[in-house]
Design an enzyme around this catalytic site. Structure first.
Site, mmCIF file in Angstrom:
data_model
loop_
_atom_site.group_PDB
_atom_site.id
_atom_site.type_symbol
_atom_site.label_atom_id
_atom_site.label_comp_id
_atom_site.label_asym_id
_atom_site.label_seq_id
_atom_site.Cartn_x
_atom_site.Cartn_y
_atom_site.Cartn_z
ATOM 1 C CB CYS A 2 -1.086 -0.070 1.393
ATOM 2 S SG CYS A 2 -2.076 -1.275 1.258
ATOM 3 N NE ARG A 28 4.475 1.889 -0.206
ATOM 4 C CZ ARG A 28 5.629 1.742 0.290
ATOM 5 N NH1 ARG A 28 7.013 1.983 -0.294
ATOM 6 N NH2 ARG A 28 5.697 1.078 1.621
ATOM 7 C CD1 TRP A 75 -0.092 -6.274 -3.304
ATOM 8 C CD2 TRP A 75 -0.334 -6.807 -1.162
ATOM 9 N NE1 TRP A 75 0.227 -7.592 -3.043
ATOM 10 C CE2 TRP A 75 0.068 -7.888 -1.865
ATOM 11 C CE3 TRP A 75 -0.509 -6.948 0.136
ATOM 12 C CZ2 TRP A 75 0.367 -9.267 -1.320
ATOM 13 C CZ3 TRP A 75 -0.037 -8.267 0.679
ATOM 14 C CH2 TRP A 75 0.222 -9.231 -0.206
ATOM 15 C CG ASN A 101 1.818 0.709 3.957
ATOM 16 O OD1 ASN A 101 1.638 -0.028 3.803
ATOM 17 N ND2 ASN A 101 3.335 1.461 4.162
ATOM 18 N N GLY A 102 -0.236 -0.754 6.380
ATOM 19 C CA GLY A 102 0.183 -1.639 7.397
ATOM 20 C C GLY A 102 -0.766 -2.473 7.788
ATOM 21 C CD GLU A 481 16.408 -12.496 -10.262
ATOM 22 O OE1 GLU A 481 16.007 -12.974 -9.284
ATOM 23 O OE2 GLU A 481 15.855 -11.104 -10.727
ATOM 24 C CE LYS A 485 12.585 -10.361 -11.834
ATOM 25 N NZ LYS A 485 13.539 -10.038 -11.017
ATOM 26 C CD GLU A 488 9.121 -10.939 -10.455
ATOM 27 O OE1 GLU A 488 8.476 -10.332 -9.492
ATOM 28 O OE2 GLU A 488 10.316 -10.625 -10.600
ATOM 29 C CG HIS A 504 18.614 -36.968 -8.893
ATOM 30 N ND1 HIS A 504 19.146 -38.453 -8.875
ATOM 31 C CD2 HIS A 504 19.886 -36.258 -9.586
ATOM 32 C CE1 HIS A 504 20.436 -38.389 -9.038
ATOM 33 N NE2 HIS A 504 20.717 -37.092 -9.422
ATOM 34 C CE LYS A 602 10.998 -2.057 -7.089
ATOM 35 N NZ LYS A 602 11.455 -3.491 -7.822
HETATM 36 O O1 M6R Z 1 12.872 -4.505 -1.551
HETATM 37 P P1 M6R Z 1 13.514 -5.961 -1.357
HETATM 38 O O2 M6R Z 1 14.892 -6.047 -2.256
HETATM 39 O O3 M6R Z 1 13.611 -6.311 0.246
HETATM 40 O O4 M6R Z 1 12.552 -7.006 -1.867
HETATM 41 C C1 M6R Z 1 12.753 -8.320 -1.821
HETATM 42 C C2 M6R Z 1 11.763 -8.970 -2.964
HETATM 43 O O5 M6R Z 1 10.393 -8.726 -2.444
HETATM 44 C C3 M6R Z 1 12.026 -8.770 -4.282
HETATM 45 O O6 M6R Z 1 13.336 -8.698 -4.482
HETATM 46 C C4 M6R Z 1 11.116 -9.480 -5.390
HETATM 47 O O7 M6R Z 1 11.438 -10.713 -5.130
HETATM 48 C C5 M6R Z 1 11.320 -8.920 -6.580
HETATM 49 N N1 M6R Z 1 10.379 -7.885 -7.038
HETATM 50 C C6 M6R Z 1 11.303 -9.710 -7.669
HETATM 51 O O8 M6R Z 1 11.330 -9.149 -8.909
#
Ligand code: M6R
Length: 607
Positions: A2, A28, A75, A101-102, A481, A485, A488, A504, A602
């Site tokens: 949020c 956010r 969110w 927010n929270g 990684e 990508k 997501e 395996h 994010k």
């Molecule tokens: O702000 P942060 O780096 O702590 O966020 C950690 C993860 O939420 C973040 O890296 C997330 O996995 C990415 N948005 C993925 O692309």
């Protein structure tokens, strides 16, 4: 998660400032957006489920201008994403309106009490409880009422509140959720982060937990947790507004991918001198590495994958065991921590809840803590003993790209810095490893020049439902990684595995057309990796190879993207850039909004 924003001023129209700010905060969360503003003595509330665009459409005929308002982008946690559950929330008699927010952890208990006393609720959220409580406890004074509310609520919150009897003020507070104050001439702002106010001011205060602030157009008064009126430091923000815009690109994600060479150069320029010495003395002041006998690297998601690469560098360069853990697991894995432990926390936002809690835990056990973060003044950077900033600039796209490579680079520099200081590495090798950073920049530029090849492959694989990402050694970290990508932003189910592990069990899933992405940047292991390609191809897989010049993957894969040598430790990072493009172009070919993928936000500020 949020994002909240508030504006009080006569220099601009509150509605406009808030909508612009929400656009910057939408990363956010984008389940709904809403705004409350003062129209004369009346508080007007407009809110809409879905992305901010829906709210903008809804407001396009509103001719009113306002001097005071608050806004929210959501969110969803408590209550499904609907207009009804969208913020701002108001009290039953509509005298109080707020954005939050929270999470209010004890909201159910408080709600039950309010229901018993006859209060009627109009949403399923935890946040509405605070509005109702504020209205019920209102004693004619904003600060004293807020204090009474704070005494009753438990959890994390950044709140911006307007009361109809105070048409020129808003009162805000924070606890475990970020809140900044932006200072301007005849206008002041609050927001979840600086990007929301950068267009109007670069003078920013980072509020501390327990702070309360009363914001008017020409006055900002801060009270600490003991209700003492205090001055907090005003920071000059170096980021500029243009960095947080698309700057002619179609999406933030591609803009951020293509900023990487420039960021690498900047990192090198800022953190090394002309003799190739790494300038981390100030950042690492007070850490006696002679005394450190154990290093943990802790993070979430992409930052964790950057951490895995850091672990690989440090192990290789320092020749000691380094431990990496996912922040949501760290506290429960009974890590062995003493006052000889260095715990490194990697986080773009510096606000990820699990990472913050892990740091708190490590500190309590006596560890020295080092934050690697991209956001000046974020909670992680304020609470860590030491901080190294990544220099990526604002990252808006939910999928992390440039923040990731900056994290990897800082971990690389950190490994070299410690390595040289403690004679774990010879000067000659050190210089050669530093020079690899320049090669890395050039080689990423080459990938950018040839990005169309990746787009052509993305068009072929876009309808894939399932896939595997495989690699060996450090390439396996890149596979993780790359797979994240793809998942997501494309909603394609992919799994990453060490290439030799597939047989395996998971190989049972290989059948005609299943996508297998193979990374091979260490030619010593290339032949073994190629054997794994043969195994999956024999069962019908469609193989995309990302490999270093000279790799046999070029012949074994159906499609192949060649990357150039940036040294054993950094070539894998160039492979990661290819995989960022592959994910981006796949989403592009599918017509998906890769900057705002579904269900995500994010900063993950909940446990
Ligand atoms: O702000 P942060 O780096 O702590 O966020 C950690 C993860 O939420 C973040 O890296 C997330 O996995 C990415 N948005 C993925 O692309």
């Amino acid at each position: 998660m949020c994002g909240i924003i508030g504006y009080s001023g006569s220099e601009a129209d509150a509605i406009n400032v808030i909508l612009e700010g929400l656009e910057k905060l939408e990363y956010r969360g984008y389940d709904s957006a809403g705004i409350a503003f003062l129209d004369g003595n009346k508080i007007i509330i407009e809110k809409k489920e879905g992305k901010l665009q829906n709210l903008k459409e809804h407001l396009k005929d509103v001719a009113t201008k306002s001097n005071l308002g608050i806004g929210h982008t959501r969110w969803a946690t408590h209550g499904v994403p609907t207009d009804r559950n969208s913020h701002p929330h108001y009290s039953e008699n509509k005298d109080v309106v707020l954005v939050h927010n929270g999470i209010i952890e004890n909201y159910q208990e408080l709600k039950n009490d309010l229901l018993t006393s006859g209060v009627k609720f109009s949403s399923d959220t935890d946040s509405e409880v605070v509005a109702q409580l504020f209205s019920k406890l209102f004693d004619g004074d904003l600060l004293s009422t807020l204090n009474k509310v704070i005494e009753k609520i438990r959890g994390s919150y950044a709140l911006a509140i307007i009361h109809k009897d105070f048409p020129n003020k808003m009162i805000c507070c924070k606890n475990h959720s970020p809140l900044i104050v932006g200072l301007g001439a005849k206008q002041n702002f609050v927001a979840s982060d600086v990007s929301a106010v950068l267009k109007y001011t670069k003078d920013v205060i980072f509020l501390e937990d327990g702070d309360k602030v009363i914001v008017e157009q020409d006055k900002v008064e801060i009270f600490d947790k003991d209700n003492k009126s205090i001055e907090r430091k005003i920071n000059k923000i170096e980021w500029n507004f243009e960095q947080a815009t698309k700057g002619g690109y179609e999406h933030f994600m591609i803009k951020e991918i293509e900023e990487q060479p420039e960021i690498i150069e900047k990192t090198l320029n800022i953190y090394t001198d002309k003799n190739f010495d790494i300038k981390f003395d100030e950042q690492l002041e007070g850490i006696n590495f002679q005394n450190i006998d154990r290093i943990y690297i802790v993070a979430c998601g992409t930052a964790y994958y950057a951490g895995l690469q850091g672990q690989y560098f440090m192990k290789k360069i320092l020749g000691i065991d380094i431990f990496t853990d996912i922040a949501s697991e760290f506290r429960y894995n009974e890590p062995i921590i003493t006052d000889r432990t260095l715990a490194i926390f990697v986080s773009q936002s510096g606000e990820t809840f699990d990472t913050l809690m892990s740091m708190k835990y490590a500190k309590e056990k006596g560890a020295k803590t080092l934050a690697i973060s991209n956001v000046l003044g974020s909670t992680l950077t304020r609470e860590a003993d030491n901080v190294i900033y990544t220099l990526a600039g604002p990252e808006i796209s939910v999928a992390s790209t440039k923040a990731y490579s900056s994290q990897v680079l800082v971990l690389y520099l950190l490994s070299l810095y410690i390595g040289l200081k403690f004679e774990k590495i010879q000067e000659k090798e050190y210089v050669s490893l530093i020079k690899d950073i320049t090669k890395l920049k050039t080689n990423i530029e080459k990938i950018i020049e040839n990005k169309n090849t990746i787009y052509e492959i993305a068009k072929i694989i876009k309808d894939t439902q399932n896939g595997f990402y495989l690699g060996r050694g450090i390439d396996e970290k890149i596979a993780r990684e790359g797979s994240l990508k793809m998942k997501e932003i494309n909603y394609i189910h992919t799994e990453s595995l060490p290439a030799g592990e597939l047989k395996h069990g998971s190989i049972a899933l290989i059948e005609n057309g299943v996508l297998v992405v193979v990374i091979s940047t260490d030619l010593e292991m290339d032949e073994k990796t190629v054997s794994n390609i043969k195994e999956v191809k024999a069962r019908g897989a469609y193989v995309v190879g990302v490999a270093k010049k000279g790799s046999l993957v070029s012949e074994a894969a159906d499609k192949y993207i060649e990357i150039e040598d940036s040294g054993l430790l950094l070539t894998p990072l160039t492979a990661a850039i290819v995989l960022q493009y592959l994910a981006y172009y796949t989403a592009y070919a599918k017509g998906y909004d890769m900057d705002k993928p579904r269900n995500l936000a994010k900063s993950v500020t909940v446990e």
